[in-house]
Write a protein that holds these residues in place. Structure first.
Motif, PDB file in Angstrom:
ATOM      1  N   VAL A   2       0.838  -1.204   0.000  1.00  6.98           N
ATOM      2  CA  VAL A   2       0.000   0.000   0.000  1.00  6.98           C
ATOM      3  C   VAL A   2       0.874   1.255   0.000  1.00  6.98           C
ATOM      4  O   VAL A   2       0.598   2.224  -0.709  1.00  6.98           O
ATOM      5  N   LEU A   3       1.974   1.222   0.789  1.00 11.27           N
ATOM      6  CA  LEU A   3       2.885   2.377   0.808  1.00 11.27           C
ATOM      7  C   LEU A   3       3.534   2.598  -0.556  1.00 11.27           C
ATOM      8  O   LEU A   3       3.654   3.738  -1.021  1.00 11.27           O
ATOM      9  N   LEU A   4       3.929   1.513  -1.200  1.00 10.19           N
ATOM     10  CA  LEU A   4       4.538   1.636  -2.537  1.00 10.19           C
ATOM     11  C   LEU A   4       3.553   2.256  -3.526  1.00 10.19           C
ATOM     12  O   LEU A   4       3.907   3.129  -4.313  1.00 10.19           O
ATOM     13  N   GLU A   5       2.324   1.789  -3.447  1.00  7.48           N
ATOM     14  CA  GLU A   5       1.288   2.316  -4.349  1.00  7.48           C
ATOM     15  C   GLU A   5       1.071   3.811  -4.077  1.00  7.48           C
ATOM     16  O   GLU A   5       0.979   4.615  -5.000  1.00  7.48           O
ATOM     17  N   SER A   6       1.047   4.176  -2.790  1.00 14.41           N
ATOM     18  CA  SER A   6       0.842   5.571  -2.435  1.00 14.41           C
ATOM     19  C   SER A   6       2.017   6.423  -2.905  1.00 14.41           C
ATOM     20  O   SER A   6       1.834   7.551  -3.393  1.00 14.41           O
ATOM     21  N   ALA A   7       3.246   5.891  -2.763  1.00 13.60           N
ATOM     22  CA  ALA A   7       4.438   6.627  -3.210  1.00 13.60           C
ATOM     23  C   ALA A   7       4.372   6.850  -4.715  1.00 13.60           C
ATOM     24  O   ALA A   7       4.636   7.957  -5.204  1.00 13.60           O
ATOM     25  N   ARG A   8       4.016   5.808  -5.457  1.00 16.67           N
ATOM     26  CA  ARG A   8       3.905   5.946  -6.930  1.00 16.67           C
ATOM     27  C   ARG A   8       2.822   6.951  -7.277  1.00 16.67           C
ATOM     28  O   ARG A   8       3.035   7.834  -8.120  1.00 16.67           O
ATOM     29  N   ASP A   9       1.681   6.835  -6.613  1.00 16.69           N
ATOM     30  CA  ASP A   9       0.570   7.759  -6.896  1.00 16.69           C
ATOM     31  C   ASP A   9       0.978   9.203  -6.604  1.00 16.69           C
ATOM     32  O   ASP A   9       0.503  10.132  -7.256  1.00 16.69           O
ATOM     33  N   GLY A  10       1.854   9.375  -5.614  1.00 18.22           N
ATOM     34  CA  GLY A  10       2.307  10.721  -5.247  1.00 18.22           C
ATOM     35  C   GLY A  10       3.415  11.241  -6.150  1.00 18.22           C
ATOM     36  O   GLY A  10       3.925  12.335  -5.920  1.00 18.22           O
ATOM     37  N   GLY A  11       3.827  10.433  -7.118  1.00 16.78           N
ATOM     38  CA  GLY A  11       4.824  10.891  -8.084  1.00 16.78           C
ATOM     39  C   GLY A  11       6.258  10.596  -7.697  1.00 16.78           C
ATOM     40  O   GLY A  11       7.190  11.066  -8.359  1.00 16.78           O
ATOM     41  N   ALA A  12       6.451   9.809  -6.623  1.00 13.95           N
ATOM     42  CA  ALA A  12       7.831   9.483  -6.222  1.00 13.95           C
ATOM     43  C   ALA A  12       8.475   8.579  -7.269  1.00 13.95           C
ATOM     44  O   ALA A  12       7.799   7.768  -7.909  1.00 13.95           O
TER      45      ALA A  12
END
Ligand SMILES: CC(C)(COP(=O)(O)OP(=O)(O)OC[C@H]1O[C@@H](n2cnc3c(N)ncnc32)[C@H](O)[C@@H]1OP(=O)(O)O)[C@@H](O)C(=O)NCCC(=O)NCCS
Length: 167
Positions: free
Chosen positions: A119-129
């Motif tokens: 979930v953290l990875l998905e959130s990081a990707r969604d945030g443009g990281a």
């Protein structure tokens, strides 16, 4: 955010009520050194450490003047289980985020950390990281395996392990 698994895993952005539940989960199921920076004094969850835990999260996540990261309360089947965090950091040309997770003892070793990391990875990707980093210690086998399982490269130096995953 919700993760799929045998358990219902929900990550709720930290606020004051969630912080109170997080402290209770920490006191109930984790050692202070696993979840917060060192505080002088006798061992255990002294009043001073409880206050420092609250101040730590208020400073880092809740106070808009000082916040540097996003923290979520991790709930497993409705029970407060631990915390997850993402902190944007300077990473040269990359948009880098540093991740962290801790779970109470009852929630460990059941695949929950793995789901939270997804979930953290998905959130990081969604945030443009574009880069995901995390640190642990050589003796923390669960954290090392968790990080390796994300596909991250692990760099061991002394007792420390730095993980890095290009997104
Ligand atoms: C580190 C932590 C978040 C991992 O979450 P978890 O839910 O316990 O881990 P999972 O059950 O998802 O397992 C992740 C991997 O670690 C392995 N693992 C889990 N517990 C383990 C243990 N006690 N010993 C050895 N390996 C273990 C699992 O087999 C899995 O590896 P695999 O995918 O290669 O099979 C959790 O154990 C924890 O909160 N520990 C205390 C605080 C902490 O150390 N936080 C991290 C600081 S960097």
């Amino acid at each position: 955010m919700t993760g799929l698994s045998d358990f219902e895993i929900v990550l709720t952005p930290l606020d004051e009520p969630a912080l109170a539940r997080l402290l209770a989960a920490a006191v109930d199921g984790a050692e202070p050194h696993e979840v917060m920076p060192p505080v002088d004094g006798p061992p255990g969850w002294t009043p001073g450490r409880r206050a420092a835990f609250l101040a730590f999260h208020r400073r880092r996540s809740l106070d808009p003047d000082t916040a540097i990261e996003t923290t979520w309360l991790v709930e497993v089947d409705g029970r407060a289980a631990g915390a997850a965090r993402l902190q944007p950091v300077l990473g040269g040309s990359a948009i880098e985020v540093e991740a962290g997770v801790w779970l109470g003892r009852w929630a460990r070793g059941r695949g929950i950390g793995k789901r939270v990391a997804e979930v953290l990875l998905e959130s990081a990707r969604d945030g443009g990281a574009t880069r995901f980093i995390a640190s642990t210690t050589v003796d923390n086998t669960a954290a090392r395996r968790l990080l390796r399982g994300t596909g991250a490269e692990l760099d061991v130096h002394g007792a420390e392990v730095d993980a890095r995953l290009e997104l």
